[in-house]
Write a protein that holds these residues in place. Sequence first.
Motif, PDB file in Angstrom:
ATOM      1  N   TRP A 112       0.808  -1.227   0.000  1.00 22.06           N
ATOM      2  CA  TRP A 112       0.000   0.000   0.000  1.00 22.06           C
ATOM      3  C   TRP A 112       0.839   1.275   0.000  1.00 22.06           C
ATOM      4  N   ARG A 113       2.111   1.172   0.373  1.00 27.81           N
ATOM      5  CA  ARG A 113       2.939   2.388   0.303  1.00 27.81           C
ATOM      6  C   ARG A 113       3.198   2.755  -1.157  1.00 27.81           C
ATOM      7  N   ASN A 114       3.272   1.733  -1.999  1.00 27.72           N
ATOM      8  CA  ASN A 114       3.460   2.021  -3.419  1.00 27.72           C
ATOM      9  C   ASN A 114       2.255   2.776  -3.972  1.00 27.72           C
ATOM     10  N   VAL A 115       1.055   2.399  -3.511  1.00 30.49           N
ATOM     11  CA  VAL A 115      -0.168   3.107  -3.932  1.00 30.49           C
ATOM     12  C   VAL A 115      -0.074   4.569  -3.496  1.00 30.49           C
ATOM     13  N   LEU A 116       0.357   4.765  -2.262  1.00 32.94           N
ATOM     14  CA  LEU A 116       0.448   6.115  -1.708  1.00 32.94           C
ATOM     15  C   LEU A 116       1.476   6.954  -2.467  1.00 32.94           C
ATOM     16  N   LEU A 117       2.633   6.330  -2.758  1.00 33.32           N
ATOM     17  CA  LEU A 117       3.683   7.064  -3.469  1.00 33.32           C
ATOM     18  C   LEU A 117       3.233   7.457  -4.879  1.00 33.32           C
ATOM     19  N   GLU A 118       2.465   6.543  -5.515  1.00 31.52           N
ATOM     20  CA  GLU A 118       2.020   6.821  -6.883  1.00 31.52           C
ATOM     21  C   GLU A 118       0.868   7.810  -6.940  1.00 31.52           C
ATOM     22  N   ARG A 119      -0.064   7.684  -6.001  1.00 32.53           N
ATOM     23  CA  ARG A 119      -1.319   8.428  -6.157  1.00 32.53           C
ATOM     24  C   ARG A 119      -1.530   9.548  -5.144  1.00 32.53           C
ATOM     25  N   GLY A 120      -0.643   9.687  -4.148  1.00 32.39           N
ATOM     26  CA  GLY A 120      -0.794  10.761  -3.158  1.00 32.39           C
ATOM     27  C   GLY A 120      -1.925  10.466  -2.185  1.00 32.39           C
ATOM     28  N   CYS A 123      18.107   6.608  19.845  1.00 28.40           N
ATOM     29  CA  CYS A 123      17.508   7.733  19.124  1.00 28.40           C
ATOM     30  C   CYS A 123      16.231   7.283  18.402  1.00 28.40           C
ATOM     31  N   PRO A 124      15.087   7.912  18.740  1.00 24.23           N
ATOM     32  CA  PRO A 124      13.835   7.502  18.102  1.00 24.23           C
ATOM     33  C   PRO A 124      13.818   7.764  16.595  1.00 24.23           C
ATOM     34  N   TRP A 125      14.532   8.788  16.162  1.00 22.58           N
ATOM     35  CA  TRP A 125      14.583   9.106  14.726  1.00 22.58           C
ATOM     36  C   TRP A 125      15.294   7.998  13.961  1.00 22.58           C
ATOM     37  N   LYS A 126      16.337   7.470  14.600  1.00 21.25           N
ATOM     38  CA  LYS A 126      17.113   6.422  13.939  1.00 21.25           C
ATOM     39  C   LYS A 126      16.264   5.160  13.768  1.00 21.25           C
ATOM     40  N   ARG A 127      15.417   4.873  14.775  1.00 21.72           N
ATOM     41  CA  ARG A 127      14.517   3.720  14.653  1.00 21.72           C
ATOM     42  C   ARG A 127      13.660   3.852  13.402  1.00 21.72           C
ATOM     43  N   LEU A 128      13.089   5.027  13.228  1.00 18.69           N
ATOM     44  CA  LEU A 128      12.204   5.280  12.099  1.00 18.69           C
ATOM     45  C   LEU A 128      12.942   5.067  10.771  1.00 18.69           C
ATOM     46  N   GLU A 129      14.147   5.628  10.717  1.00 22.28           N
ATOM     47  CA  GLU A 129      14.916   5.556   9.490  1.00 22.28           C
ATOM     48  C   GLU A 129      15.345   4.115   9.163  1.00 22.28           C
ATOM     49  N   LEU A 130      15.796   3.379  10.191  1.00 25.49           N
ATOM     50  CA  LEU A 130      16.265   2.007   9.974  1.00 25.49           C
ATOM     51  C   LEU A 130      15.123   1.086   9.552  1.00 25.49           C
ATOM     52  N   LEU A 131      13.965   1.261  10.171  1.00 25.48           N
ATOM     53  CA  LEU A 131      12.825   0.418   9.804  1.00 25.48           C
ATOM     54  C   LEU A 131      12.347   0.756   8.392  1.00 25.48           C
ATOM     55  N   ARG A 132      12.375   2.044   8.063  1.00 25.42           N
ATOM     56  CA  ARG A 132      11.942   2.467   6.726  1.00 25.42           C
ATOM     57  C   ARG A 132      12.790   1.802   5.640  1.00 25.42           C
ATOM     58  N   GLU A 133      14.107   1.716   5.925  1.00 20.35           N
ATOM     59  CA  GLU A 133      15.008   1.065   4.978  1.00 20.35           C
ATOM     60  C   GLU A 133      14.598  -0.378   4.717  1.00 20.35           C
ATOM     61  N   LYS A 134      14.244  -1.070   5.797  1.00 20.03           N
ATOM     62  CA  LYS A 134      13.953  -2.503   5.681  1.00 20.03           C
ATOM     63  C   LYS A 134      12.514  -2.785   5.264  1.00 20.03           C
ATOM     64  N   ILE A 135      11.614  -1.808   5.477  1.00 21.51           N
ATOM     65  CA  ILE A 135      10.203  -2.017   5.113  1.00 21.51           C
ATOM     66  C   ILE A 135       9.755  -0.859   4.229  1.00 21.51           C
ATOM     67  N   PRO A 136      10.117  -0.904   2.942  1.00 19.18           N
ATOM     68  CA  PRO A 136       9.782   0.232   2.075  1.00 19.18           C
ATOM     69  C   PRO A 136       8.376   0.155   1.486  1.00 19.18           C
TER      70      PRO A 136
END
Length: 679
Positions: free
Chosen positions: A14-22, A98-111
Amino acid sequence: IPRNADPNIAPAGWRNVLLERGPEGWAAAVREHRESRGVLLTDTSMRDAHQSLIATRMRTHDMLKAAPATAHILQNAGSLEMWGGATFDVALRFLHECPWKRLELLREKIPNIPFQMLLRGANAVGYTTYADNVVNEFVLEARRAGVDIFRVFDSLNDIDQLKFGMDAVRAADGVIEGTICYTGDVTNPAGTKYTLDYYLNLADQLVAHGTHALAIKDMAGLLKPRAATLLIGALRERFPDVPIHVHTHDTAGTAVATQLAAAAAGADIVDCCIDSMSGTTSQPSMGAIVHSLHGTELDTGINPESLLPLIDYWDGTMQLYSPFMSTLRSPSSEVYYHEMPGGQYTNLKFQAQSLGLGSEWNKVKNAYAAANRALGDIVKVTPSSKVVGDLAQFMVSNAIEDEHTLVERAESLSLPSSVVEFLQGHIGHPVGGFPEPLRSRVVKDKPVIDGRPGASLAPVNMNDLHTALREKHEGCKITHRDLLSAAMYPKVFDEYKAFQGLYSKDVASLPTRAFLAPLDVDEDVDVELSQGNVVHIKYKAKGELQPNGMREVFFEANGIPRVVEVRDTNKADAGKTSKLQIREKADTSDVGSVASPMSGEVIDVKAKPGTSVKAGETLVVLSAMKMETSVAAPCSGTIKHVAVIKGDQVDAGDLLVSINAVDGAAEETAEGAAEPVSA
Ligand code: MN
């Protein structure tokens, strides 16, 4: 990861849908999916589930291990709720990461799956109202770091606060999920405050303000299945084009039934979590919902069998955190009486124990209901739930039996600052207005805020903050994300930075077993110092305690004997080197002998020996866990002695300050004299 899948490539979701269609296109696709394919699931395992079960203690280390499999197994999920709420401050405060780092690391692994955060509107991820520019910049940075969907709520359902949060998300180009906090019972014909009309009216305002989706946030698990049918059905009929997202808790045991009812009534997305983190104060079991809907017109798109490895993984991981585990072993329908949010139930119980009120837990629950009534039956979710919780603990510590006694004695009590500030309007305006005469009696001549609290706050100058932080933490790099963390939580951030300075390596890479508790002799752990660089550490022994408080610790690193000297912070041993603090107790028969109302830390001392003081003036400010309380002078007079300094730990009943009462003052307050806390 399924056998035929490439572990390095996440399948489209569903993130692909979001990226494509806003955001608008995403909303339309979600509605279409619900009408033609089925209902979507949000997995809360990485946010609310552990917030509700283990006081938010889940570490990034353990989430990352599950991330690649999650990207495959939950590829058809609507979203993962994995950030915001209490996760932000707990990461800094207790996990030293660092909570920001958690967000970034998970984003990398779950795109491929949309990431969702819980945003407390103008309170962002904190417990107070922040300056507008801080909230706006925070949302923008969260969006940049990987958040797609923002569940924006206000702890009092205050529409002005909600609109502000929604605008911040719009400016950051995120999905706005305008949120209604659910309390009371829409099926109760006797209910007059939180009725179906009330909720529909609030939804109208959110939709008019351009929300992309509507969320019902049932933070305490009060939404019974029949109420879900009624409420979601009515919302579906009224807003045919707006996705409806339902969040609930399983405290009473109805949550699977509630989510099935919500889905049947037209909800597009329902919240649940991995089975082994589900139930009681957490979300309903994903497996139960997936199986129940499998093969029906509401199919979740998730293969029931594929869930098993995730269930196993989280089961094992949760065992590591058992010291933080909520002790609620079975559902409890008493939630309908105390209405405590899931996360707060765990946290308050934990706090009650650490404050020495553990055995009084039943009293805390009853006091919680009484405190809510005293405050006018408000919506209870962070930060408003903290106000009710603080007041409840205060009532228990001071043996205030019910709300009537509280209101009667309100003028002479040193209420927790969160309660006073709530009544001053610092976190917004409750449904139906503030309770009287309680408000007037407590607020007295303190200023009150009429409009949106953030509107009257001066913006934080980020450049000045940057300079100040660089000076304070010499030699440390201060990033934009650090600035935002510090703007939210100044003291917590300072401690986090100081802790980082103390250790040469990031403790985030320690295995959870070694992070949470000391190793046993001959126990070993593997620590990844950098990618692929794993060191095998075995604890061997510790040396005698030195007069300077240090100790030698013997261990093996990859089989080679090593020794380091560390400071022993263990309380039992520390007493041998520094003098043990044995505190004088206050004299309950002397009105001028001021006692601590609770166990906690002295964070400020206003009283100065030899100066004169008026009844009601603040003498000492205490903090216990997240609760701050001012202790006021019970009488006018001269300060004879100040028994504490900043940083001291005190127990309930310990002497804080003694006052030579002026003649007549004792008489004025004689009725309060027996109660150490009355002022
Ligand atoms: Mn929740």
